[in-house]
Design an enzyme around this catalytic site. Structure first.
Site, short mmCIF file in Angstrom:
data_model
loop_
_atom_site.label_atom_id
_atom_site.label_comp_id
_atom_site.label_asym_id
_atom_site.label_seq_id
_atom_site.Cartn_x
_atom_site.Cartn_y
_atom_site.Cartn_z
N ASP A 57 30.29 31.81 18.26
CA ASP A 57 29.12 32.52 18.85
C ASP A 57 29.84 32.53 19.96
OD1 ASP A 57 27.78 30.97 17.08
OD2 ASP A 57 27.12 29.07 17.54
N TYR A 115 40.16 23.96 15.34
CA TYR A 115 39.35 24.22 16.47
C TYR A 115 39.98 23.44 18.00
CZ TYR A 115 35.63 27.18 14.77
OH TYR A 115 35.00 28.59 14.26
#
Lengths: 251, 251
Positions: A57, A115
């Site tokens: 994003d 992540y």
């Protein structure tokens, strides 16, 4: 005579601050858009389409995003690396270029992803970290977070941790490892999540929930309850994009 | 009845990236402008003018900029600190507020300043450091820089190291200390300059020259030659604003 087509695998790092995310969007500056334009220019105008391991994003960073593509020609990987880096803006760095098997696909071949999320602690946001961390101003017990993250390991239905609006039906994912360490020098928490796949906003929702567990606002084992209720409303918070890094993609 | 006027001294940190420098300029976002607007709002519209220890250019950061001002009223320093921080954008952090003697002046009372300059080494600019470091892609011998910086210590005419366009006639300044350390973890050179005052762009020109000495393009003691020639053209380079930090002001 037909041009050779060579398949490539490329690893890149980017500061997501000034991108409207990874994926191409009309009229927006995106990582995919910048990279495709450079490759198309390198290919003297023949359009090159790249496949990324997944979207990130707006504001989300990458230390090891992977993309694959067919290139209309054969440029030695080291030359392509240097050529592309000379064309990249300063917020993208190409780290590695390799020849790839024709069936390698950055997204479909991926077996897992890691992540990282950086949470700056302390009362105020550090001006120099505002673009690169989330911020949590309240007390946290790191051990409580570490214990809670153990509940994530394994295969679970992550419906409670998927942003509404996602189109993916199957919300079952497997987490191989989830850790939290305290970086005393920087007064930061570093959380890492390694799994076979992640739903939209899933890591950011997990981090927000983990911080609330660490603060004592939620029960120690609230993740287990949240798996069972399958209700996005109950996890509520989403940690900001600025602290999230796609660290590594595994093949 | 007359309002009390209280004199204050305030220490602040800022990320200079998105400011057109410290000093107020029409139609520009500046540190002084943002801070004065907040203080004026706190004073219910009575204009508050602040005096800074000195200007920093666009893109230059501060870890310890100091300002002084008269405030039309008496707010306990700790309350002012919290109130101002709640009004600050995320790229400014107020670190300290203190009552000051009426004759304290952030600029005229300053006895010295310390600047830090971060130089990222390595072939490419790290996307996550591009706003916070300068970059030098060539070989450097840290010891050569350390030896060269010793030549700066003492009182010298810095005409060769002052950006043209400055209006200050007297280019003599005293440097108390100048150091260079290598930060292996980050592959960075950290240079620090502590002196009684600095001319416009002086630190950035000193850093650019020091790097050329470290690379061997200039003689080991070229600083001494440059003091003597008093010619800005011979120092040439100016390291980018992004690596420069006003670290501390001494009173």
């Amino acid at each position: 005579m037909e041009e050779t087509v060579q398949h490539y695998r490329l690893t890149l790092e980017y500061d997501g601050t000034k991108f409207a995310g990874y994926q191409v969007q009309p009229q927006q500056r995106t990582v995919q858009g910048v990279l495709q334009r450079a490759l198309t220019k390198m290919a003297k105008g023949t359009p090159v389409h790249i496949d990324g391991s997944g979207r990130t994003d707006s504001g989300v960073h990458a230390l090891g995003q992977v993309v694959s593509f067919d290139y209309p020609g054969n440029i030695p990987p080291q030359n392509m690396l240097m050529g592309l880096n000379s064309m990249m803006p300063l917020d993208i760095l190409i780290k590695d270029v390799q020849y790839a098997d024709p069936d390698f696909h950055a997204r479909y071949s991926a077996k897992g992803k890691r992540y990282m999320y950086r949470v700056a602690l302390g009362k105020y946001t550090d001006p120099f970290k505002r673009l690169y961390t989330g911020h949590y101003a309240y007390k946290v017990d790191v051990t409580r977070i570490q214990v809670a993250l153990q509940d994530l390991i394994g295969t679970h239905d992550f419906t409670s941790f998927a942003a509404s609006g996602g189109v993916i039906e199957d919300k079952v994912r497997t987490i191989y490892d989830a850790t939290c360490t305290y970086d005393a020098a920087n007064n930061e928490l570093i959380m890492e999540f390694y799994g076979n796949g992640f739903l939209y906003n899933m890591v950011r929702i997990l981090v927000a929930t983990a911080l609330e567990i660490g603060n004592g606002r939620r029960d120690q084992h609230d993740f287990i309850r949240l798996f069972a209720v399958k209700d996005r409303q109950q996890a509520r918070g989403t940690a900001p994009a600025s602290g999230l890094y796609l660290k590594e993609v595994y093949y």
